[in-house]
Each structure stands twice: as structure tokens, then as C-alpha cells.
Design a protein around this motif. Sequence first.
Motif, mmCIF file in Angstrom:
data_model
loop_
_atom_site.group_PDB
_atom_site.id
_atom_site.type_symbol
_atom_site.label_atom_id
_atom_site.label_comp_id
_atom_site.label_asym_id
_atom_site.label_seq_id
_atom_site.Cartn_x
_atom_site.Cartn_y
_atom_site.Cartn_z
ATOM 1 N N ARG A 170 35.140 -24.781 -13.210
ATOM 2 C CA ARG A 170 34.084 -25.702 -13.628
ATOM 3 C C ARG A 170 34.677 -26.755 -14.561
ATOM 4 N NH1 ARG A 170 30.185 -23.199 -18.218
ATOM 5 N NH2 ARG A 170 31.797 -22.580 -19.723
ATOM 6 N N ILE A 171 33.982 -27.885 -14.668
ATOM 7 C CA ILE A 171 34.473 -29.013 -15.447
ATOM 8 C C ILE A 171 33.353 -29.580 -16.306
ATOM 9 C CG2 ILE A 171 33.993 -30.700 -13.595
ATOM 10 C CD1 ILE A 171 36.603 -32.130 -14.435
ATOM 11 N N ARG A 212 29.835 -28.661 -14.314
ATOM 12 C CA ARG A 212 29.677 -28.611 -12.869
ATOM 13 C C ARG A 212 30.803 -27.780 -12.264
ATOM 14 N NH1 ARG A 212 25.549 -30.456 -14.294
ATOM 15 N NH2 ARG A 212 24.372 -32.228 -13.462
ATOM 16 N N THR A 229 33.892 -26.865 -9.958
ATOM 17 C CA THR A 229 35.037 -27.645 -9.508
ATOM 18 C C THR A 229 36.074 -26.708 -8.913
ATOM 19 O OG1 THR A 229 36.522 -29.462 -10.140
ATOM 20 C CG2 THR A 229 36.402 -27.603 -11.656
ATOM 21 N N TYR A 270 41.724 -28.833 -4.261
ATOM 22 C CA TYR A 270 41.422 -29.273 -2.911
ATOM 23 C C TYR A 270 42.337 -28.617 -1.879
ATOM 24 C CZ TYR A 270 37.676 -32.714 -2.969
ATOM 25 O OH TYR A 270 36.443 -33.326 -3.011
ATOM 26 N N ASP A 290 37.785 -25.938 -4.246
ATOM 27 C CA ASP A 290 36.523 -26.671 -4.341
ATOM 28 C C ASP A 290 35.856 -26.642 -2.963
ATOM 29 O OD1 ASP A 290 34.478 -28.618 -4.514
ATOM 30 O OD2 ASP A 290 35.601 -29.742 -6.017
ATOM 31 N N GLY A 314 42.201 -32.103 -6.632
ATOM 32 C CA GLY A 314 40.904 -31.562 -6.918
ATOM 33 C C GLY A 314 40.746 -31.791 -8.413
ATOM 34 N N GLN A 315 39.541 -31.777 -8.927
ATOM 35 C CA GLN A 315 39.356 -32.087 -10.341
ATOM 36 C C GLN A 315 39.826 -30.974 -11.276
ATOM 37 O OE1 GLN A 315 35.133 -33.005 -10.001
ATOM 38 N NE2 GLN A 315 35.569 -35.128 -10.584
ATOM 39 N N ALA A 316 40.123 -29.808 -10.743
ATOM 40 C CA ALA A 316 40.459 -28.653 -11.571
ATOM 41 C C ALA A 316 41.601 -28.894 -12.557
ATOM 42 C CB ALA A 316 40.770 -27.453 -10.680
ATOM 43 N N GLU A 349 36.263 -41.990 -8.366
ATOM 44 C CA GLU A 349 35.590 -40.962 -9.160
ATOM 45 C C GLU A 349 34.077 -41.151 -9.135
ATOM 46 O OE1 GLU A 349 36.299 -37.678 -10.348
ATOM 47 O OE2 GLU A 349 37.916 -38.668 -11.466
ATOM 48 N N LEU A 384 29.171 -34.292 -7.824
ATOM 49 C CA LEU A 384 28.833 -33.761 -9.151
ATOM 50 C C LEU A 384 27.395 -34.061 -9.551
ATOM 51 C CD1 LEU A 384 32.036 -34.685 -11.202
ATOM 52 C CD2 LEU A 384 31.438 -32.468 -10.222
#
Length: 265
Positions: free
Chosen positions: A15-16, A23, A25, A28, A59, A113-115, A194, A202
Amino acid sequence: MTKGRVLVIGSNATRIEVQGGWRATGQYLNETVVPAMAIIEAGYDVVLATPDGTRPHLDPASDAVDHFGGDQDAYDRAKSFWAEHPAMTAVRTLRSVIDEGLDAYVGVFVPGGQAPVVDLMQDAETGKILRHFHDRAKPTALLCHGPMAVVSAMPKAAEFRAAMIAGDVEKARDLAKGWPYVGYRMTVFSASEEKVVEDQILQARMHFDMPSALTAAGGNVVTTDVDFAPNVIVDRELITGQNPRSDHPIAATFVAALDRSLVTA
């Protein structure tokens, strides 16, 4: 005979932080397996390691054939590789890799991925690994949000990240002193890309955009005018890719750099 071992640094974040809460996350799928498969096909071994030694969380937004150009066979191969190949299932801790000796590795890759914005960006062991590869000019490749991991190489990475979340860019610039990548040309997931993720996935706003953070750190950030157009930037040992569609280009560029490093070693 293998040409050498390549370290893939994965994220454990699930999560982020966003404005107003959190949210889900993750990492990828295509950004992880496309380069890993290319590295193995080129004759290298891949070792996947994460901060806590468990497999990265994918994700769900990345688990789609669209990220493989609509090619169902490519998607199926990727899913099988992720689920079954020892390079993706035999995960190690970053600490164990460091303790074993980083000289055993010829290159390092960080998928997106946003992780990585959550953990790798401020992870001390990731920072130690990246400084090792930087100091020895070994090929260092990072994709999409993966380039945010280079922040970990600064002495006060966690404080820098906190300053960016708080919107204090001046403080972040001051905290970035001693960063080894100052002045490097690099790319990362763009602010306009983004916004697409914020709106469609998100449904919330991030605390900062990635180019602003890397610019505050001292990087020379270059992104495309067209969202999701492939873009790979090479500056010395550093190879960065902008977005998910840069998966194949960065894989080819990274493998070429690894092969060149063998010749000059």
C-alpha cells in the motif's frame, strides 16, 4: 556456463500513502518479468531479493494482457515465468545478498509499479547495494517507479522522502546532499502519466510526483512529451526507463550494457 549473476531488487510494499489515506499498490508484472526473462535468455542468472525476503506483491492493475501489447501468448508466458521459474520463486533478503558479497553480481535491476516509492526509496540496504554498483560503475537499471530507489543511496533517504511528502522541497534539497547520482541524466514515470494512475486506479492524489522528487535530489530528469511512449536514458552506469512500455527497450539496453562490461572487465 552462466555469464554472471544479476540482482533484481523487488519491493515488499502492498500500500502507498496518498492525500487523505492509503491505497493498495504493488510491483508490476511486465516490468518484473520482461527484463528478467531477457537477462536469463542472454545467459545470465537472476537472483530476486527483497527487504524482508518474501516475494514482491504484484499490483493487480498490472495483471493484464494489455501490458503485453495484447499478446495473449506473451502474457501467459510471463504469468508462468512469475509463478514457476526459480528466479522468481527462490527469493532472498537484501541483507543475505550483501553478506554473501556484492562482488558476485555483474549488474542490478529494479522494476517498477508504485511499490518502490514506499520501501525501496528509503531502504538502507537498497542504498548500500546501489552505492556499491555506482562506485564500481556496474550496470544499474531501474524502470518506471523503480528509479525512485536511487534516492536510497543518499545519507538521509528516509528524511528526504518525508520532506517530499510534507511538500517541503527546499528541505528535501538540503537533505539530498551527498547523493552519488547528482547531475546524472535519468527518467522516471512522468507527472502526467501519474495523473492517469491517480484518476483511473488510485482515485486519489499522490503526495509528490516522481520527476519532482528526483529533480530535488539533484537528478537531470528527462521525460517524454507523449504519455506512455517508451523512453530509456543511459548516463554512465545508470540505465532508467520511464514507464511500463519501456520494458523491452530497457531490457535490451541493460543486457547490452552487461555484455559490454564483461568485455571490459
